[in-house]
Write a protein that holds these residues in place. Structure first.
Motif, PDB file in Angstrom:
ATOM      1  N   HIS A   7      29.932  34.444  26.786  1.00  0.00           N
ATOM      2  CA  HIS A   7      30.507  35.622  26.125  1.00  0.00           C
ATOM      3  C   HIS A   7      30.540  35.319  24.636  1.00  0.00           C
ATOM      4  O   HIS A   7      31.109  34.324  24.219  1.00  0.00           O
ATOM      5  N   ARG A   8      29.898  36.166  23.859  1.00  0.00           N
ATOM      6  CA  ARG A   8      29.889  35.962  22.413  1.00  0.00           C
ATOM      7  C   ARG A   8      30.441  37.197  21.740  1.00  0.00           C
ATOM      8  O   ARG A   8      29.947  38.290  21.946  1.00  0.00           O
ATOM      9  N   LEU A   9      31.459  36.986  20.961  1.00  0.00           N
ATOM     10  CA  LEU A   9      32.006  38.057  20.145  1.00  0.00           C
ATOM     11  C   LEU A   9      32.027  37.549  18.724  1.00  0.00           C
ATOM     12  O   LEU A   9      32.738  36.619  18.406  1.00  0.00           O
ATOM     13  N   ASP A  10      31.194  38.120  17.894  1.00  0.00           N
ATOM     14  CA  ASP A  10      31.138  37.752  16.487  1.00  0.00           C
ATOM     15  C   ASP A  10      31.954  38.773  15.717  1.00  0.00           C
ATOM     16  O   ASP A  10      31.482  39.874  15.445  1.00  0.00           O
ATOM     17  N   GLU A  11      33.202  38.417  15.414  1.00  0.00           N
ATOM     18  CA  GLU A  11      34.110  39.378  14.792  1.00  0.00           C
ATOM     19  C   GLU A  11      33.697  39.733  13.371  1.00  0.00           C
ATOM     20  O   GLU A  11      33.982  40.819  12.893  1.00  0.00           O
TER      21      GLU A  11
ATOM     22  N   THR B 182      29.768  42.201  16.570  1.00  0.00           N
ATOM     23  CA  THR B 182      28.749  42.314  17.605  1.00  0.00           C
ATOM     24  C   THR B 182      29.189  41.612  18.881  1.00  0.00           C
ATOM     25  O   THR B 182      29.991  40.674  18.854  1.00  0.00           O
ATOM     26  N   VAL B 183      28.626  42.080  19.990  1.00  0.00           N
ATOM     27  CA  VAL B 183      28.950  41.552  21.309  1.00  0.00           C
ATOM     28  C   VAL B 183      27.733  41.722  22.205  1.00  0.00           C
ATOM     29  O   VAL B 183      26.866  42.560  21.927  1.00  0.00           O
ATOM     30  N   ARG B 184      27.657  40.932  23.272  1.00  0.00           N
ATOM     31  CA  ARG B 184      26.605  41.102  24.260  1.00  0.00           C
ATOM     32  C   ARG B 184      27.100  42.042  25.348  1.00  0.00           C
ATOM     33  O   ARG B 184      28.250  41.963  25.764  1.00  0.00           O
ATOM     34  N   ALA B 185      26.215  42.914  25.816  1.00  0.00           N
ATOM     35  CA  ALA B 185      26.569  43.873  26.863  1.00  0.00           C
ATOM     36  C   ALA B 185      25.442  43.947  27.891  1.00  0.00           C
ATOM     37  O   ALA B 185      24.280  43.706  27.567  1.00  0.00           O
TER      38      ALA B 185
ATOM     39  N   PRO C  30      30.228  41.254  29.654  1.00  0.00           N
ATOM     40  CA  PRO C  30      30.411  40.179  30.641  1.00  0.00           C
ATOM     41  C   PRO C  30      31.596  39.283  30.283  1.00  0.00           C
ATOM     42  O   PRO C  30      31.938  39.118  29.118  1.00  0.00           O
ATOM     43  N   ASN C  31      32.179  38.706  31.309  1.00  0.00           N
ATOM     44  CA  ASN C  31      33.286  37.757  31.172  1.00  0.00           C
ATOM     45  C   ASN C  31      34.512  38.335  30.481  1.00  0.00           C
ATOM     46  O   ASN C  31      35.220  37.642  29.758  1.00  0.00           O
ATOM     47  N   THR C  32      34.719  39.629  30.684  1.00  0.00           N
ATOM     48  CA  THR C  32      35.962  40.267  30.253  1.00  0.00           C
ATOM     49  C   THR C  32      36.610  40.869  31.495  1.00  0.00           C
ATOM     50  O   THR C  32      35.934  41.122  32.495  1.00  0.00           O
ATOM     51  N   LEU C  33      37.900  41.083  31.412  1.00  0.00           N
ATOM     52  CA  LEU C  33      38.614  41.706  32.512  1.00  0.00           C
ATOM     53  C   LEU C  33      39.594  42.707  31.933  1.00  0.00           C
ATOM     54  O   LEU C  33      40.535  42.337  31.231  1.00  0.00           O
ATOM     55  N   ALA C  34      39.336  43.982  32.217  1.00  0.00           N
ATOM     56  CA  ALA C  34      40.191  45.055  31.730  1.00  0.00           C
ATOM     57  C   ALA C  34      41.357  45.259  32.694  1.00  0.00           C
ATOM     58  O   ALA C  34      41.392  44.695  33.787  1.00  0.00           O
TER      59      ALA C  34
ATOM     60  N   LEU D  86      40.512  44.414  21.417  1.00  0.00           N
ATOM     61  CA  LEU D  86      40.581  44.683  22.852  1.00  0.00           C
ATOM     62  C   LEU D  86      39.675  43.730  23.639  1.00  0.00           C
ATOM     63  O   LEU D  86      40.046  43.278  24.725  1.00  0.00           O
ATOM     64  N   ILE D  87      38.524  43.416  23.091  1.00  0.00           N
ATOM     65  CA  ILE D  87      37.629  42.464  23.755  1.00  0.00           C
ATOM     66  C   ILE D  87      38.255  41.084  23.773  1.00  0.00           C
ATOM     67  O   ILE D  87      38.248  40.399  24.807  1.00  0.00           O
ATOM     68  N   ALA D  88      38.815  40.652  22.657  1.00  0.00           N
ATOM     69  CA  ALA D  88      39.461  39.341  22.582  1.00  0.00           C
ATOM     70  C   ALA D  88      40.588  39.237  23.616  1.00  0.00           C
ATOM     71  O   ALA D  88      40.749  38.205  24.286  1.00  0.00           O
ATOM     72  N   ARG D  89      41.352  40.300  23.782  1.00  0.00           N
ATOM     73  CA  ARG D  89      42.474  40.311  24.723  1.00  0.00           C
ATOM     74  C   ARG D  89      41.973  40.284  26.183  1.00  0.00           C
ATOM     75  O   ARG D  89      42.649  39.748  27.054  1.00  0.00           O
ATOM     76  N   ALA D  90      40.802  40.842  26.436  1.00  0.00           N
ATOM     77  CA  ALA D  90      40.272  40.928  27.809  1.00  0.00           C
ATOM     78  C   ALA D  90      39.342  39.786  28.169  1.00  0.00           C
ATOM     79  O   ALA D  90      38.879  39.723  29.308  1.00  0.00           O
TER      80      ALA D  90
END
Length: 175
Positions: A10-14, A18-21, A62-66, A169-173
């Protein structure tokens, strides 16, 4: 068969927002697919009525949980149709923060992140939801309200927020 998505980093470049989906359902399609982690395949989830189709590619981070127990949802603006299973690098534009009421009355947070593919020619100047315009965001909101109503659910928008909020929201999930 697809690789186990749980090992997909899981990559989130704040800084770049950008993020992978992963794309589950291409734009313009009536058929809705869901990723099945047990089989590693995409299963047919349902078919929309004639005249109704997904306005943009629909997928997940991927690798997030809402809160609803699924990965975070994302709609993706792209130059062309993105195929089922496509891994896309996406620049976040914002988020429709929403609450979904199930048929049994249970309410869950069920946000819809909105982004555009990074490698785009047509949408390079689209950096946030303001660039898309209120009409386009309204169309997306109406789509999800109607989509849920067809399944006996209610989709209520709480806020329309910017890319920084989408990142939070992505960071939290993130699992």
């Amino acid at each position: 068969m697809l690789a186990d998505l749980s090992i997909l980093p899981h990559r989130l470049d704040e800084r770049a927002l950008t993020v992978r989906a992963i794309v589950e359902t291409p734009s313009g399609r009536r058929t809705k697919f869901d990723y099945d982690p047990e089989s590693g395949l995409f299963a047919l989830h349902g078919v929309l009525p004639a005249g109704m189709a997904f306005p943009m590619a629909f997928g997940f981070i991927p690798n997030t949980l809402a809160e609803d127990g699924d990965p975070l949802d994302i709609v993706i603006l792209a130059d062309e149709e993105l195929p089922v299973g496509c891994l896309a690098e996406v620049r976040l534009l914002g988020v429709i923060e929403a609450c979904q009421t199930e048929r049994d009355g249970q309410e869950n947070r069920n946000d819809r992140l909105i982004g555009r593919i990074v490698k785009t020619r047509m949408y390079t100047d689209v950096d946030d939801l303001d660039c898309l315009g209120r009409a386009m965001v309204g169309e997306l909101t109406s789509f999800f309200e109607t989509y849920n109503a067809l399944k006996g659910k209610r989709f209520r928008v709480n806020a329309i927020s910017d890319p920084v909020r989408a990142c939070a929201l992505i960071a939290r999930a993130t699992r």
